[in-house]
Design an enzyme around this catalytic site. Sequence first.
Site, short mmCIF file in Angstrom:
data_model
loop_
_atom_site.label_atom_id
_atom_site.label_comp_id
_atom_site.label_asym_id
_atom_site.label_seq_id
_atom_site.Cartn_x
_atom_site.Cartn_y
_atom_site.Cartn_z
N SER A 137 0.85 -1.19 0.00
CA SER A 137 0.00 0.00 0.00
C SER A 137 0.89 1.24 0.00
CB SER A 137 -0.89 0.02 1.25
OG SER A 137 -1.57 1.26 1.38
N TYR A 150 -1.36 -0.49 10.59
CA TYR A 150 -1.48 -0.78 9.16
C TYR A 150 -0.26 -0.29 8.39
CZ TYR A 150 -3.51 -1.01 4.47
OH TYR A 150 -3.76 -1.29 3.14
#
Length: 271
Positions: A137, A150
């Site tokens: 990501s 995350y």
Amino acid sequence: MFRNAVITGACGGLGQALAQELMASGAQVALVGLNRPALQALAALAPDRTRIYTPDVSDASAMQAMASEWLAHHGTPDLVIANAGVAGGFETADPADLVVMRRMLEINLLGAATTFQPFLQAMLDSQRPGALVGVASVAGWRGMPGNGAYCASKAGLIAYLQSLRAELRPSRLTVHTISPGYLRTALTAGNTFAMPGLLEPEAAARALLQGVARGREHIVLPRRIGWLSQALSLLPARWHDRILLGQPRKPRAHQAGATPIPGLSDTHTSS
């Protein structure tokens, strides 16, 4: 194009779109996920070329059993996509969130290694071209307030893929790092902040597979979100942090709009 593929996180979003693209091209596809009904509906599109597996990706033994069965029935894959992932807010001051961080690291980071490992030797022994794909990501490029777990899991994944890529340079296997921005999936459904460049998973899947087939080692989806992130990184850190602090934060596990994280206890998610 690829003929034999393994995809984790195939129940929905990007994973489902990738599976549909590969199945439409005639590939055999191992569908790995936790939502059996969703996988069954997907497998019905090509029942003779698919198998369903529902292991926890952080369970190495379960993943090895899955791989052994696939190798025995369908042979060595030429594409393995570690796509399984979870997302959620994180607050270091809350001790309960340490459980969230551990679980996120298990799925997002360890899960990539447990996905690749059972297939790697067979792929090397085949001496045929093959691709290992990790879905990271742009959040792994820089830490963001309220999103430490995350961001850390995706930054770790990016570093792991760099290491694996270097190790496999002498072979015919390639390693690809995918850095999506915002995709319209269940992981972003609860977000209340701006999501520039929001991309449909079907478009992302096509771009991903085309990029991997062309040998691109780093793929950002969409490209413009990568340019935006890089532009923001040129700002002094204090300015960058101030901009991010002004944005709404991603819901934490017990808050409205949070996406479920498999393996978390009910006591945490309902607290």
